[in-house]
Write an enzyme that holds these catalytic residues in place. Structure first.
Site, PDB file in Angstrom:
ATOM      1  N   ASN A  38      -7.734   5.681   4.434  1.00  0.00           N
ATOM      2  CA  ASN A  38      -7.348   5.289   3.083  1.00  0.00           C
ATOM      3  C   ASN A  38      -7.439   3.783   2.885  1.00  0.00           C
ATOM      4  O   ASN A  38      -7.275   3.025   3.839  1.00  0.00           O
ATOM      5  CB  ASN A  38      -5.912   5.752   2.806  1.00  0.00           C
ATOM      6  N   TYR A  70      -0.557  12.479  -6.660  1.00  0.00           N
ATOM      7  CA  TYR A  70      -0.631  11.034  -6.867  1.00  0.00           C
ATOM      8  C   TYR A  70      -0.594  10.635  -8.337  1.00  0.00           C
ATOM      9  O   TYR A  70      -0.320   9.483  -8.660  1.00  0.00           O
ATOM     10  CB  TYR A  70      -1.901  10.475  -6.200  1.00  0.00           C
TER      11      TYR A  70
END
Length: 421
Positions: free
Chosen positions: A144, A244
């Site tokens: 990420n 998210y």
């Protein structure tokens, strides 16, 4: 077939190993190399990995090394799952943005930018080593922020595809709710990494019946609970946003919530200490149940499927991956990296066509893509002004005063990882 895992000392690696062992027919690995600079962790994880392979009668050889060049030599594919700065840096990403009233999170907002600045130069250095070792090797990026990191890799000319477990998590959840085999569930999954929506859930294939309305009508409460979002917003949208999106749709509520409890990084650090103690037990030869709380569910299945397809050894013909836009979303530049269904084979990933998106989704995708442009520029070239501009462009920040304060904090907390600071 040889695979290398850079970041192989992660406490989550046994999940990957378990998948490699179970799915050996899909991905027949002969040699697996775990690469990590943390020798102590690597010894513990490597020992458990070998015992898992032995327990499941996998004939593949597992080796460990702290030397990247040695680890990736002759590898057919290299999986990147590294965390520059470890959980300590993640803990900072999740805390100092709260001082400015902004979400503290490791992949989005100011914390996500900090992670990108630390990570992109390191990943590009590793990728160059992979290219020198084997120009034909595929790089599978699970590091990420996946969208920004994958874009950096592709812009530098590397053979790379980004991978996230959000889509496969939804696929498995919806399959359970529908009482069907996961292979029958196909998602109209659209957006950017960690900014996606399930616009449809189809049975039998990408053109199959859309059963999303049925899912929302019969299981809306369960879906909303898992997302920590009100059922009302799910019903009003008529789609399933990723978890998210909560940082965008409920930003202020999330900031208040995060200020009242320990960071996720602190929880994971405590979990990792316990897991490493377990891994040191020479009688342990299966992944422990505690690992399920570590995050990354179904990561191993997604990784095996993608690697198998890229290496021409089968795998699902259509998978959700992070790859170059190339006109798929016409309001984005071709070199943007999007997360959508794609046809995957030994030549790479080609996105499937996506219907015109509602401005509600297209607008936010375009905004975050503009931020990612600036974030990548800051990661590649450095400089306080580039960091400030990226923060100002992010829709979770967007105010001059916040961007100034966050810029100062980001640089102060990450100076040791920023060559230009």
């Amino acid at each position: 077939m040889k695979l290398a895992v850079v970041g192989g000392g992660s406490t989550y690696t046994p999940e990957l190993i378990d998948g490699f062992a179970r799915l050996r027919d899909t991905l027949p690995i002969e040699e697996l190399v775990l690469v990590d600079p943390a020798a102590d962790r690597l010894d513990l994880v490597g020992g458990l990995a070998r015992r898992i392979f032995a327990k499941q009668d996998h004939a593949g050889r597992i080796t460990t090394t702290t030397d990247i060049d040695a680890g990736v030599a002759d590898a057919d594919a290299v999986l990147l799952q590294l965390r520059v700065g470890g959980q300590a840096a993640r803990n900072q990403d999740e805390t100092w943005p709260l001082e400015c009233g902004c979400v503290g999170q490791e992949t989005t907002g100011a914390g996500g930018l900090a992670k990108a600045l630390r990570t992109v130069p390191v990943v590009l250095d590793i990728a160059e080593r992979v290219r020198r070792a084997n120009p034909d090797a595929w790089i599978i990026d699970f590091t990420n922020p996946v969208g920004i990191v994958t874009r950096a890799l592709l812009q530098a000319g590397h053979k790379a595809v980004g991978l996230c477990n959000v889509a496969i998590g939804f696929q498995r959840k919806f399959a359970r709710l529908l009482d069907v085999n996961p292979s029958e569930v196909h998602l109209d999954h659209v957006g950017l990494n960690h900014l996606t929506w399930e616009l449809g859930v189809r049975l039998g294939g990408p053109d199959g019946e859309n059963v999303l309305p049925k899912l929302l009508a019969e299981h809306g409460d369960a879906i909303a609970d898992d997302l920590h979002m009100p059922r009302q917003i799910i019903d009003r949208l008529g789609v399933v946003p990723s978890y998210y999106l909560r940082y965008f749709y409920s930003h202020d509520e999330v900031v208040r919530e995060l200020g009242t409890k320990p960071s996720r990084a602190a929880e994971v650090a405590a979990m990792e200490k316990e897991l490493l103690a377990m891994y040191g037990d020479p009688t342990l030869d299966t992944k422990p149940e505690l690992l399920a709380k570590r995050g990354g569910a179904f990561y191993s299945e997604a990784a095996v499927d993608l690697a198998a397809s890229l290496l021409g050894n089968g795998g699902s013909p259509v998978q959700v991956v992070n790859t170059r836009n190339n006109g798929t979303l016409p309001f984005l530049p071709d070199d943007a990296v999007i997360e959508v269904q794609a046809r995957v084979g030994h030549e790479g990933a080609t996105p499937l066509a996506v219907p015109a998106l509602d401005p509600l989704y297209a607008g936010l995708i375009a905004n975050v893509t503009a931020y990612e442009d600036l974030a990548l520029e800051a990661a590649l070239r450095g400089g306080r002004d580039r960091v400030f501009k990226a923060l100002l462009a992010h829709p979770l920040i967007g105010q001059y005063e916040y961007a100034e304060g966050l810029t100062d904090r980001l640089i102060a907390h990450n100076r040791e990882h920023l060559a230009w600071a």
